[in-house]
Write a protein that holds these residues in place. Sequence first.
Motif, PDB file in Angstrom:
ATOM      1  N   VAL A 146       9.209  28.109  11.462  1.00  0.00           N
ATOM      2  CA  VAL A 146       9.915  29.491  11.334  1.00  0.00           C
ATOM      3  C   VAL A 146       9.564  30.833  10.332  1.00  0.00           C
ATOM      4  N   GLY A 189       8.518  16.371  20.082  1.00  0.00           N
ATOM      5  CA  GLY A 189       9.780  17.794  19.591  1.00  0.00           C
ATOM      6  C   GLY A 189       9.545  18.183  18.394  1.00  0.00           C
ATOM      7  N   MET A 191       8.097  19.936  16.975  1.00  0.00           N
ATOM      8  CA  MET A 191       6.599  21.428  16.021  1.00  0.00           C
ATOM      9  C   MET A 191       7.249  21.868  17.841  1.00  0.00           C
ATOM     10  N   MET A 192       7.485  23.553  17.071  1.00  0.00           N
ATOM     11  CA  MET A 192       7.115  24.674  18.590  1.00  0.00           C
ATOM     12  C   MET A 192       6.497  23.904  19.096  1.00  0.00           C
ATOM     13  N   GLU A 199       6.155  32.493  23.848  1.00  0.00           N
ATOM     14  CA  GLU A 199       6.957  33.426  24.520  1.00  0.00           C
ATOM     15  C   GLU A 199       8.446  34.408  23.531  1.00  0.00           C
ATOM     16  N   ILE A 200       7.999  33.498  22.238  1.00  0.00           N
ATOM     17  CA  ILE A 200       8.872  34.894  21.035  1.00  0.00           C
ATOM     18  C   ILE A 200       7.787  36.363  20.863  1.00  0.00           C
TER      19      ILE A 200
ATOM     20  N   SER B  13      13.000  18.721  17.107  1.00  0.00           N
ATOM     21  CA  SER B  13      14.322  20.009  15.794  1.00  0.00           C
ATOM     22  C   SER B  13      13.768  21.270  16.392  1.00  0.00           C
ATOM     23  N   ALA B  14      12.692  20.910  17.489  1.00  0.00           N
ATOM     24  CA  ALA B  14      11.468  22.458  18.112  1.00  0.00           C
ATOM     25  C   ALA B  14      12.476  23.201  19.034  1.00  0.00           C
ATOM     26  N   PRO B  15      13.426  22.773  19.540  1.00  0.00           N
ATOM     27  CA  PRO B  15      13.916  23.854  20.246  1.00  0.00           C
ATOM     28  C   PRO B  15      14.912  24.321  19.753  1.00  0.00           C
ATOM     29  N   ALA B  17      14.290  25.201  16.213  1.00  0.00           N
ATOM     30  CA  ALA B  17      13.763  26.540  16.024  1.00  0.00           C
ATOM     31  C   ALA B  17      13.796  28.047  17.128  1.00  0.00           C
ATOM     32  N   ARG B  18      13.246  27.112  18.019  1.00  0.00           N
ATOM     33  CA  ARG B  18      13.435  28.446  18.740  1.00  0.00           C
ATOM     34  C   ARG B  18      14.677  28.725  18.898  1.00  0.00           C
ATOM     35  N   ARG B  20      16.509  29.201  17.131  1.00  0.00           N
ATOM     36  CA  ARG B  20      17.026  30.617  15.870  1.00  0.00           C
ATOM     37  C   ARG B  20      16.344  31.870  16.260  1.00  0.00           C
ATOM     38  N   LEU B  21      15.229  31.537  16.236  1.00  0.00           N
ATOM     39  CA  LEU B  21      13.976  32.210  16.147  1.00  0.00           C
ATOM     40  C   LEU B  21      14.603  33.582  16.993  1.00  0.00           C
ATOM     41  N   GLN B  22      14.863  33.290  18.318  1.00  0.00           N
ATOM     42  CA  GLN B  22      14.747  33.875  19.531  1.00  0.00           C
ATOM     43  C   GLN B  22      16.101  34.929  19.301  1.00  0.00           C
ATOM     44  N   LEU B  24      17.840  34.914  16.092  1.00  0.00           N
ATOM     45  CA  LEU B  24      16.862  36.280  15.153  1.00  0.00           C
ATOM     46  C   LEU B  24      16.276  37.539  15.517  1.00  0.00           C
ATOM     47  N   LEU B  25      15.551  37.150  15.769  1.00  0.00           N
ATOM     48  CA  LEU B  25      14.458  38.312  16.660  1.00  0.00           C
ATOM     49  C   LEU B  25      14.813  39.815  17.763  1.00  0.00           C
ATOM     50  N   GLU B  28      16.526  41.720  14.393  1.00  0.00           N
ATOM     51  CA  GLU B  28      15.566  42.087  13.442  1.00  0.00           C
ATOM     52  C   GLU B  28      14.770  43.508  14.743  1.00  0.00           C
ATOM     53  N   ARG B  29      14.322  42.957  15.797  1.00  0.00           N
ATOM     54  CA  ARG B  29      13.391  44.166  16.602  1.00  0.00           C
ATOM     55  C   ARG B  29      14.102  45.227  16.926  1.00  0.00           C
ATOM     56  N   LEU B  64      19.024  33.688  24.328  1.00  0.00           N
ATOM     57  CA  LEU B  64      18.332  34.993  24.751  1.00  0.00           C
ATOM     58  C   LEU B  64      16.790  34.155  25.569  1.00  0.00           C
ATOM     59  N   ASP B  65      15.855  34.365  26.858  1.00  0.00           N
ATOM     60  CA  ASP B  65      15.305  34.009  26.685  1.00  0.00           C
ATOM     61  C   ASP B  65      14.155  35.583  27.957  1.00  0.00           C
ATOM     62  N   ARG B  66      12.750  35.370  27.040  1.00  0.00           N
ATOM     63  CA  ARG B  66      11.974  36.413  27.713  1.00  0.00           C
ATOM     64  C   ARG B  66      11.657  36.934  28.594  1.00  0.00           C
TER      65      ARG B  66
END
Lengths: 273, 87
Positions: A146, A189, A191-192, A199-200, B13-15, B17-18, B20-22, B24-25, B28-29, B64-66
């Motif tokens: 992250v 699952g 690690m991303m 996508e991010i 935990s990866a989903p 993380a994904r 949360r980042l989406q 947050l960003l 921030e963007r 948020l899905d881009r």
Amino acid sequence: MSKVVVVTSGKGGVGKTTSSASLGAALAQAGQKVVVVDFDVGLRNLDLVMGAERRVVFDLVNVVQGDAKLAQALIRDKRVETLSLLPASQTRDKDALTEEGVGRVIEELRQTFDWIICDSPAGIEKGATLAMRFADTAVVVTNPEVSSVRDSDRIIGMLDSKTVTAETGGQMDKLLLLTRYDPARAARGEMMTVEDVLEILAIPLLGIVVESPDVLTASNMGCPVTVLNPVSPAAKAYDEAARRLLGETIAVKTPQAEKKGFMSRLFGRKAVA
Amino acid sequence: MSFLSFFQRNRRSAPVARERLQVLLAHERAPDGGADLAAVLHKEILAVIAKHIPIDQDRVVVKLDRGDQVSTLEIDIEMPDTALAGR
């Protein structure tokens, strides 16, 4: 026509210096004339990773300030003939580099080299902004983690606003180099995945370097992994990334987890030994 | 930790993380001073619903899905049955 590439990330410790050395070496091994420039003034390490730490006499700051000629500061690699290094200095003076001076040095390097690889320091301070300032292409080194992804996003924003290319209405090429990727953990699952990060960050993928002990061995030995151990998966990834920079079309294959047998799963490494 | 939770460890935990980042960003963007559409929508939509139904902020999932062509903002709000009773 020479190309100026900045290897950047925002976050520290994700593999900028390793990637700069490996990509530079791979390009040189492909016959290109390459110089790798260390912009991490005060905390130089590229010389160490490339095994040239005992050969540094003059550095980037000396050249920028006019105390040495460029030719005096460049260090030719002993293994790959067309590879050179321009080390950073150890000075603590934050203002040792000026935009005008760096621009002049880059322009001079363009006369001799096909590729000028700028190894950026971590952070978003002056060193990092100067490293990206004159680039035409950016390699954004990111770990599937992250904090690394967030910082890369920040850096992508800066590449689109604070570079000469962006300010003059040009489009900065931004490429993602995903490092320390662990396919097994991604499959579970934990690690991303490559897709998640892509996508991010929404920039094209230059390559995926899997987490590999060969990378540490290479820096221990002061030799880019593409030179020390060309058959290593990490070396192959850097070699392919370099060839993509050269314009070759090579599909990026997402590394898959090795299938482990029941016994090795049960006993871990012992069953393999 | 109970005995069973050892086997049911949530390792995916990866989903998390994904997502949360989406989110947050998306915040921030936003260019400095400019409106951050996703964040503004998130806030205003929740405000409208909160006028009628009590919302527990911890039970709201924003996604948020881009995509290349279309991006989607998904706001998942869990509403207690009691809030809807009698309406």
